[in-house]
Design a protein around this motif. Structure first.
Motif, PDB file in Angstrom:
ATOM      1  N   GLY A   7      41.863  34.566  40.398  1.00  0.00           N
ATOM      2  CA  GLY A   7      42.023  33.996  39.112  1.00  0.00           C
ATOM      3  C   GLY A   7      43.897  33.919  38.618  1.00  0.00           C
ATOM      4  N   VAL A   8      44.046  33.256  40.030  1.00  0.00           N
ATOM      5  CA  VAL A   8      45.609  33.488  40.004  1.00  0.00           C
ATOM      6  C   VAL A   8      45.789  32.058  39.265  1.00  0.00           C
ATOM      7  CG1 VAL A   8      47.571  33.157  41.162  1.00  0.00           C
ATOM      8  CG2 VAL A   8      45.537  34.783  41.633  1.00  0.00           C
ATOM      9  N   ARG A   9      46.012  32.137  37.696  1.00  0.00           N
ATOM     10  CA  ARG A   9      46.838  31.148  37.303  1.00  0.00           C
ATOM     11  C   ARG A   9      48.209  30.167  37.841  1.00  0.00           C
ATOM     12  NH1 ARG A   9      45.226  34.935  33.042  1.00  0.00           N
ATOM     13  NH2 ARG A   9      43.274  34.610  31.815  1.00  0.00           N
ATOM     14  N   ASP A  10      48.365  28.902  37.290  1.00  0.00           N
ATOM     15  CA  ASP A  10      49.517  28.523  37.943  1.00  0.00           C
ATOM     16  C   ASP A  10      50.976  29.171  37.501  1.00  0.00           C
ATOM     17  OD1 ASP A  10      47.653  26.188  38.967  1.00  0.00           O
ATOM     18  OD2 ASP A  10      48.205  25.534  37.595  1.00  0.00           O
ATOM     19  N   THR A  30      43.812  30.913  44.225  1.00  0.00           N
ATOM     20  CA  THR A  30      43.220  30.077  43.929  1.00  0.00           C
ATOM     21  C   THR A  30      43.054  30.846  42.255  1.00  0.00           C
ATOM     22  OG1 THR A  30      40.621  29.180  43.160  1.00  0.00           O
ATOM     23  CG2 THR A  30      41.131  31.606  43.900  1.00  0.00           C
ATOM     24  N   SER A  31      42.550  29.925  41.191  1.00  0.00           N
ATOM     25  CA  SER A  31      42.749  30.108  39.693  1.00  0.00           C
ATOM     26  C   SER A  31      41.431  30.561  39.575  1.00  0.00           C
ATOM     27  CB  SER A  31      42.513  28.660  39.338  1.00  0.00           C
ATOM     28  OG  SER A  31      42.159  27.356  39.511  1.00  0.00           O
ATOM     29  N   GLU A  32      40.022  29.777  40.143  1.00  0.00           N
ATOM     30  CA  GLU A  32      38.793  30.734  40.186  1.00  0.00           C
ATOM     31  C   GLU A  32      38.769  32.042  40.143  1.00  0.00           C
ATOM     32  OE1 GLU A  32      36.193  28.106  41.971  1.00  0.00           O
ATOM     33  OE2 GLU A  32      36.871  26.512  42.561  1.00  0.00           O
ATOM     34  N   LEU A  33      37.663  32.293  38.913  1.00  0.00           N
ATOM     35  CA  LEU A  33      37.086  33.450  39.570  1.00  0.00           C
ATOM     36  C   LEU A  33      36.256  33.621  39.343  1.00  0.00           C
ATOM     37  CD1 LEU A  33      37.245  34.617  35.266  1.00  0.00           C
ATOM     38  CD2 LEU A  33      38.657  35.569  37.067  1.00  0.00           C
ATOM     39  N   LEU A  34      35.934  34.762  40.623  1.00  0.00           N
ATOM     40  CA  LEU A  34      34.558  34.974  41.428  1.00  0.00           C
ATOM     41  C   LEU A  34      33.178  35.177  41.420  1.00  0.00           C
ATOM     42  CD1 LEU A  34      33.595  35.254  44.951  1.00  0.00           C
ATOM     43  CD2 LEU A  34      34.315  38.184  44.348  1.00  0.00           C
ATOM     44  N   HIS A  45      39.337  35.518  55.529  1.00  0.00           N
ATOM     45  CA  HIS A  45      39.330  36.002  54.575  1.00  0.00           C
ATOM     46  C   HIS A  45      39.248  37.847  55.100  1.00  0.00           C
ATOM     47  CE1 HIS A  45      40.297  32.566  52.103  1.00  0.00           C
ATOM     48  NE2 HIS A  45      41.948  33.053  52.120  1.00  0.00           N
ATOM     49  N   GLU A  46      40.002  38.766  55.531  1.00  0.00           N
ATOM     50  CA  GLU A  46      39.716  39.894  55.614  1.00  0.00           C
ATOM     51  C   GLU A  46      39.987  41.051  54.031  1.00  0.00           C
ATOM     52  OE1 GLU A  46      41.541  41.982  59.176  1.00  0.00           O
ATOM     53  OE2 GLU A  46      42.993  40.109  59.336  1.00  0.00           O
ATOM     54  N   ALA A  47      40.720  40.174  53.405  1.00  0.00           N
ATOM     55  CA  ALA A  47      40.597  40.790  51.850  1.00  0.00           C
ATOM     56  C   ALA A  47      41.007  40.414  50.696  1.00  0.00           C
ATOM     57  CB  ALA A  47      42.247  41.570  52.008  1.00  0.00           C
ATOM     58  N   VAL A  48      40.472  41.368  50.108  1.00  0.00           N
ATOM     59  CA  VAL A  48      39.679  39.507  48.211  1.00  0.00           C
ATOM     60  C   VAL A  48      40.779  41.003  47.504  1.00  0.00           C
ATOM     61  CG1 VAL A  48      38.280  40.020  47.342  1.00  0.00           C
ATOM     62  CG2 VAL A  48      37.907  39.218  49.229  1.00  0.00           C
ATOM     63  N   LEU A  49      41.455  40.274  46.813  1.00  0.00           N
ATOM     64  CA  LEU A  49      41.991  40.537  45.470  1.00  0.00           C
ATOM     65  C   LEU A  49      41.697  39.901  44.175  1.00  0.00           C
ATOM     66  CD1 LEU A  49      44.172  42.530  44.388  1.00  0.00           C
ATOM     67  CD2 LEU A  49      45.655  40.873  44.568  1.00  0.00           C
ATOM     68  N   LEU A  50      40.801  40.690  43.514  1.00  0.00           N
ATOM     69  CA  LEU A  50      40.393  40.565  42.311  1.00  0.00           C
ATOM     70  C   LEU A  50      40.937  40.814  41.242  1.00  0.00           C
ATOM     71  CD1 LEU A  50      36.767  41.802  43.326  1.00  0.00           C
ATOM     72  CD2 LEU A  50      37.321  39.849  43.644  1.00  0.00           C
ATOM     73  N   ARG A  51      39.787  40.151  39.671  1.00  0.00           N
ATOM     74  CA  ARG A  51      40.736  39.961  38.433  1.00  0.00           C
ATOM     75  C   ARG A  51      39.744  40.516  37.316  1.00  0.00           C
ATOM     76  NH1 ARG A  51      44.454  36.310  35.773  1.00  0.00           N
ATOM     77  NH2 ARG A  51      44.117  38.319  34.138  1.00  0.00           N
ATOM     78  N   ALA A  52      40.005  40.949  36.800  1.00  0.00           N
ATOM     79  CA  ALA A  52      38.422  40.945  35.481  1.00  0.00           C
ATOM     80  C   ALA A  52      38.050  39.893  35.464  1.00  0.00           C
ATOM     81  CB  ALA A  52      39.284  41.938  33.761  1.00  0.00           C
TER      82      ALA A  52
END
Length: 330
Positions: A7-10, A30-34, A45-52
């Motif tokens: 969910g990372v926007r440009d 990545t701009s995609e939400l999971l 990847h060993e770590a995942v960072l999420l957003r709402a």
């Protein structure tokens, strides 16, 4: 350490990259939400960072475990997008962001509120039709002659209260845990008293599953002052939307600004060619300009994103080095 951030926007990428100079993580942005459909992006990847609105349910958590993920972080205050019990069972190290710039959300709540107070959204729709006549719907009460209700007097709620106070409004507040150091800013009232007396009510309380779902409902609306305005920049689960629609239909509620919705991914973050695929949200949409949807933009500011990213990267660094962080999800 390889970490994928969803969910990372440009416009946010430079903030991630600048913060990462202190840690040198191997970032995938990545701009995609999971979702269930893109879970394979996590491989390697060993770590995942999420957003709402990222889906960290049982199905995706099982996949993460299978892919060797050790660290599951969210750059949000809320954690209801994660199946926490199951994630703990699988042994993920988890952390969240306990707070970020309170001004980011309070500014949005105040600005949408004042726009509705002065009927600016209605005027914009008239302008779109090249209609520059003046009608009674443009008439407005001044803020200094008004009473504003703040539901939830934490960091964000207090910043919003200060903004309205600066415009001369009388401020009433409600909180399960009233503060004793804000008497110069607001006066605490019951929920019923706030809805009976306030011209605008702004929601700033957390959603606590099993405790306050839909507590903004017809039982409160029965007490409302005619032509009240409601602003929700907190959590979508707080409102019963069928009841909201009913009281907008009978014109007891004048206008509503909604930056969050229940199951909001049905509506937000996509462009709809046809009707909104949810009956009650479509009905509310049809009431525009009395209803304003904004796609969960409360934290979409430079300082808020910086705070979220800095704290998230610090959380991961602390967990790697010591086994825990001060913001662990327990």
């Amino acid at each position: 350490m390889k970490i994928i951030c969803f969910g990372v926007r440009d416009v946010e990428k430079p903030i991630f990259e600048l913060s990462n100079k202190n840690y040198n993580y191997d970032l995938t942005l990545t701009s995609e939400l999971l979702t269930h459909d893109n879970i394979d992006l996590i491989k390697g990847h060993e770590a995942v960072l999420l957003r709402a609105n990222c889906a960290a349910d049982k199905q995706n958590l099982d996949k993460m475990k299978e892919f060797g993920v050790k660290y599951l972080l969210t750059r949000t205050v809320g954690t209801n997008h994660i199946d926490l019990d199951y994630a703990k069972e699988l042994g993920f190290k988890m952390a969240y962001v306990p707070f970020y710039s309170p001004n980011s959300v309070s500014e949005l709540a105040f600005s949408t509120g004042i726009a509705m107070f002065r009927n600016i959204i209605y005027m914009y729709e008239k302008m779109a039709n090249k209609d520059f006549t003046v009608d009674e719907k443009m008439f407005s009460k001044e803020v200094r002659n008004s009473t504003i209700g703040i539901i939830g007097t934490g960091r964000i709620g207090l910043e919003c209260a200060k903004a309205w106070k600066g415009m001369g409004a009388k401020i009433y507040g409600y909180d399960l845990y009233p503060r004793n150091d804000v008497s110069d800013l607001l006066e605490y009232k019951t929920l019923e008293e706030i809805f009976e007396t306030c011209d605008l009510v702004s929601l700033h309380c957390p959603y606590i599953k099993g405790q306050n779902e839909h507590f903004i409902n017809k039982d409160l609306f029965k007490h409302i002052k005619d032509q009240i305005i409601i602003v929700n920049a907190a959590r979508g689960e707080l409102i019963n939307y069928e009841d909201l629609y009913e009281f907008m239909q009978n014109n007891k509620i004048k206008q509503v600004a909604l930056d969050t919705l229940e199951n909001e991914s049905i509506v937000f973050f996509k462009k709809h060619q046809d009707n909104i695929p949810n009956d009650i949200y479509q009905k509310l949409f049809d009431l525009k300009p009395r209803v304003l949807f904004t796609p969960h933009l409360g934290s979409y500011t430079d300082q808020a994103v910086k705070d979220m990213v800095d704290i998230s990267f610090e959380n991961l660094d602390s967990i790697i080095k010591t086994g825990n962080s001060k913001n662990d999800i327990k």
